[in-house]
Motif scaffolding. Sequence first.
Motif, PDB file in Angstrom:
ATOM      1  N   HIS A 161       0.822  -1.209   0.000  1.00 48.61           N
ATOM      2  CA  HIS A 161       0.000   0.000   0.000  1.00 48.61           C
ATOM      3  C   HIS A 161       0.860   1.264   0.000  1.00 48.61           C
ATOM      4  N   LEU A 162       1.945   1.273   0.752  1.00 48.83           N
ATOM      5  CA  LEU A 162       2.809   2.441   0.783  1.00 48.83           C
ATOM      6  C   LEU A 162       3.497   2.637  -0.556  1.00 48.83           C
ATOM      7  N   SER A 163       4.023   1.558  -1.128  1.00 49.90           N
ATOM      8  CA  SER A 163       4.684   1.654  -2.423  1.00 49.90           C
ATOM      9  C   SER A 163       3.701   2.121  -3.496  1.00 49.90           C
ATOM     10  N   GLY A 164       2.483   1.570  -3.463  1.00 52.57           N
ATOM     11  CA  GLY A 164       1.470   1.980  -4.429  1.00 52.57           C
ATOM     12  C   GLY A 164       1.070   3.433  -4.246  1.00 52.57           C
ATOM     13  N   PHE A 165       0.979   3.872  -2.976  1.00 53.77           N
ATOM     14  CA  PHE A 165       0.626   5.266  -2.682  1.00 53.77           C
ATOM     15  C   PHE A 165       1.672   6.208  -3.260  1.00 53.77           C
ATOM     16  N   VAL A 166       2.960   5.884  -3.094  1.00 48.88           N
ATOM     17  CA  VAL A 166       4.029   6.723  -3.629  1.00 48.88           C
ATOM     18  C   VAL A 166       3.997   6.718  -5.156  1.00 48.88           C
ATOM     19  N   ASP A 167       3.741   5.545  -5.764  1.00 50.99           N
ATOM     20  CA  ASP A 167       3.615   5.485  -7.226  1.00 50.99           C
ATOM     21  C   ASP A 167       2.527   6.445  -7.707  1.00 50.99           C
ATOM     22  N   LEU A 169       1.239   9.041  -6.095  1.00 49.07           N
ATOM     23  CA  LEU A 169       1.522  10.431  -5.750  1.00 49.07           C
ATOM     24  C   LEU A 169       2.622  11.022  -6.633  1.00 49.07           C
ATOM     25  N   SER A 170       3.420  10.167  -7.263  1.00 45.81           N
ATOM     26  CA  SER A 170       4.506  10.681  -8.107  1.00 45.81           C
ATOM     27  C   SER A 170       3.978  11.454  -9.307  1.00 45.81           C
ATOM     28  N   TYR A 171       2.729  11.180  -9.710  1.00 46.07           N
ATOM     29  CA  TYR A 171       2.141  11.955 -10.812  1.00 46.07           C
ATOM     30  C   TYR A 171       2.004  13.424 -10.432  1.00 46.07           C
ATOM     31  N   GLU A 172       1.764  13.712  -9.141  1.00 43.03           N
ATOM     32  CA  GLU A 172       1.648  15.094  -8.711  1.00 43.03           C
ATOM     33  C   GLU A 172       2.971  15.830  -8.927  1.00 43.03           C
ATOM     34  N   ILE A 173       4.081  15.140  -8.677  1.00 42.41           N
ATOM     35  CA  ILE A 173       5.387  15.766  -8.908  1.00 42.41           C
ATOM     36  C   ILE A 173       5.631  15.948 -10.403  1.00 42.41           C
ATOM     37  N   ASP A 174       5.292  14.929 -11.206  1.00 41.77           N
ATOM     38  CA  ASP A 174       5.523  15.013 -12.649  1.00 41.77           C
ATOM     39  C   ASP A 174       4.772  16.178 -13.290  1.00 41.77           C
ATOM     40  N   TYR A 175       3.559  16.426 -12.795  1.00 43.93           N
ATOM     41  CA  TYR A 175       2.720  17.445 -13.431  1.00 43.93           C
ATOM     42  C   TYR A 175       2.665  18.767 -12.670  1.00 43.93           C
ATOM     43  N   HIS A 176       3.022  18.752 -11.346  1.00 40.03           N
ATOM     44  CA  HIS A 176       2.913  19.968 -10.543  1.00 40.03           C
ATOM     45  C   HIS A 176       4.194  20.303  -9.787  1.00 40.03           C
ATOM     46  N   GLN A 177       5.282  19.580 -10.053  1.00 34.51           N
ATOM     47  CA  GLN A 177       6.616  19.817  -9.479  1.00 34.51           C
ATOM     48  C   GLN A 177       6.765  19.400  -8.009  1.00 34.51           C
ATOM     49  N   ALA A 239      -2.676   0.790  18.855  1.00 37.01           N
ATOM     50  CA  ALA A 239      -2.204   2.013  19.508  1.00 37.01           C
ATOM     51  C   ALA A 239      -2.854   3.238  18.892  1.00 37.01           C
ATOM     52  N   ALA A 240      -3.170   3.173  17.597  1.00 37.41           N
ATOM     53  CA  ALA A 240      -3.757   4.314  16.900  1.00 37.41           C
ATOM     54  C   ALA A 240      -4.197   3.861  15.512  1.00 37.41           C
ATOM     55  N   ARG A 241      -4.847   4.759  14.802  1.00 36.40           N
ATOM     56  CA  ARG A 241      -5.127   4.573  13.376  1.00 36.40           C
ATOM     57  C   ARG A 241      -4.511   5.752  12.642  1.00 36.40           C
ATOM     58  N   VAL A 242      -3.603   5.445  11.710  1.00 36.57           N
ATOM     59  CA  VAL A 242      -2.901   6.495  10.968  1.00 36.57           C
ATOM     60  C   VAL A 242      -3.391   6.474   9.522  1.00 36.57           C
ATOM     61  N   ASN A 243      -3.891   7.600   9.052  1.00 41.24           N
ATOM     62  CA  ASN A 243      -4.365   7.737   7.683  1.00 41.24           C
ATOM     63  C   ASN A 243      -3.417   8.674   6.939  1.00 41.24           C
ATOM     64  N   VAL A 244      -2.806   8.181   5.867  1.00 44.98           N
ATOM     65  CA  VAL A 244      -1.850   8.949   5.073  1.00 44.98           C
ATOM     66  C   VAL A 244      -2.530   9.315   3.759  1.00 44.98           C
ATOM     67  N   TYR A 245      -2.479  10.584   3.382  1.00 44.59           N
ATOM     68  CA  TYR A 245      -3.250  11.009   2.215  1.00 44.59           C
ATOM     69  C   TYR A 245      -2.539  12.122   1.449  1.00 44.59           C
TER      70      TYR A 245
END
Length: 648
Positions: A161-167, A169-177, A239-245
């Motif tokens: 899930h983390l690797s897929g999330f970064v994949d 999110l990388s479009y945001e860098i490609d198109y918005h720096q 211990a908690a629920r962490v949501n990364v977005y």
Amino acid sequence: MNRILLIIFLLATFSLSAQIRVKNPVQELGEVFEGNGIITSKFVLSNPYANDTIRINHIETSCGCTAILSKDTMILPMSTIELDFSYDPAGRLGLFVKTIEIHTTTGQFERNKLYLKIAGNVVADKFEKKGDLGELLNYHVAPFSFYPITHFDTSYLGFNHLSGFVDDLSYEIDYHQFASVGFDVQIKSIHQIEELEKLLEFTKKKIVNEFKRRGYSALTVFFEEPHFMILENLPKWAAARVNVYSVNFNDNDIQESQIEVAGVNKEEIQKYILNYERFAMPTNKEIIDALNMDLIESKYFLNQKIELEGMILMPWKKSKTYRRKAAKSLTAEMAEAIKIATGGKKSNIKLSFDSLGIHDQDKYQFKLWDVADNSGFDSLIYEVKEDLIKAPKLPTYKQFLSAGFLLDTNNYKFQQFWSNLILNNKAGNEITILIESNLSTQQIAFDVSNNDFAQEWGRDVSKYLKQRFINETGVKLNVQFESQVRGPEFKLSKREKLDLDQLNYINLVPLVQNIKISDQQLSNPIIKPYQVNFDYFFKGIDTKAWGFKRFSKSLVDIVELNGYVKIAIESSVSQIKIDDKLSNNFVAYSRIVESELRIREAMAEMLIDPNRIIFVKEVVKEQGPKYDGTIPVLQYRKFHYIKLENIY
């Protein structure tokens, strides 16, 4: 490699005897990505003298790849300067150790050399950035969540899930720096905020490293301050629920990111024949009923054959054996159902669930897709790969005597500790608890010694835990017992104050995740004691020192192997009077207290639960000849030290 480490140790040790004081004489740069270009860092140089100025005559480096950027050549008394340097990794793949040699003059005549080291590993970029994919028409990024079972649990960060999330999110860098990441953290108590900060920092570093592995600069990723909220109905075991977005393109209503790029001939980013998710384990019939059987029939009609691959994700509590058996049973029943629906031959229907992983939200999820649908757009689909995750260490529970002789079973931390034990028992794991019963040397009761009191307290807690565990599970609880009395053995004066209440506690450490090893293997992780000598004005272990870092990494290995580590600590002073108002023994013991605190903090920084560090022995020594002014003060330095030793 061993030779390199030996060289670093010898030179770093030699640098301690030079006149300049350096907090970290060895800079460990870690993995340096060749494609990111020249990197910079700095050493902090201090002049400990009250009257003498230290002059830097010249600086030499062992390689042209290392350059000194600072212009300062003078360190005034009792002041510091920063020595900036750069390292160029171009064309230098692999491990490296480089030397910076500083030639100095103290006062008018005294000349010295100081050796500093930089070390790291230059690696090639593993990923390439996406090419020109055309206009980004539709872009919605699905968040991912995880439930750490302790504040030191990083196991979820290795999932797909983390690797897929970064994949995605990388479009945001490609198109918005740039890309911006946010955290929503649901907790049970406001006291958890500080405890979770280290885990969140580790998560940020993990995300940044994932981007760097794909060839992006760390400067293109930004993090917003985490948003904490109290949620009373969190699972007791978590211990908690962490949501990364994604701050700018988040969509909480989707499970898979939606990315549509002009020029890419694709109906959808994900095309699943089955995408079924439940909190409870469904029956095979319920899963088969969720199949898009019409789509399967049409695909088979067109091609007279079909090849399906799938993925099954389950809660981490389910063992690999359970997941394999569930996959085998489902594969057989589903293949038969498809055969009946299509009227096809068994040899023309290929079905397999090859990826068996762990769900980040402790759900049961079943996915199935046509292999033919995946060709041609691998860069846009969720890549399924094996999850290589170490099982996290379970929560510990520590209670001070000031909170009561009986366990506070209503405390949310105890409930979290206990819930994980019960769930692990249901998963078929054998449960062992280490009970550490610790008291200070300050007398607790008049009619019984503290040593007997500690043993009695531990036995009572053990009896309660065993009875409760067998009542709830029907299974016997294994217990290891460690009782001790720690604190100063000498009498304190009125001026000498110590918080001895911090030594009165019961500590419960689950060892359920221990690796089964032989007696011969147990003798392998022996580590040498760590000792540091110092001058008179010293408070405690410097956990940033290179030697301590090596020692602490060995402690981490032992905790990973055994579930805990036992440490003896010895503090020695000479007979030179250090403080007119305090005894030397008190100063020495104060260094023990400060060192133990720093060691626990350092282990927490490495995401090791400090409760798994058991200090079993404290020794204070006052050594050497009495000081009469005739013996040089420097000869007393050998009697001033802190020594740490792992106890087996």
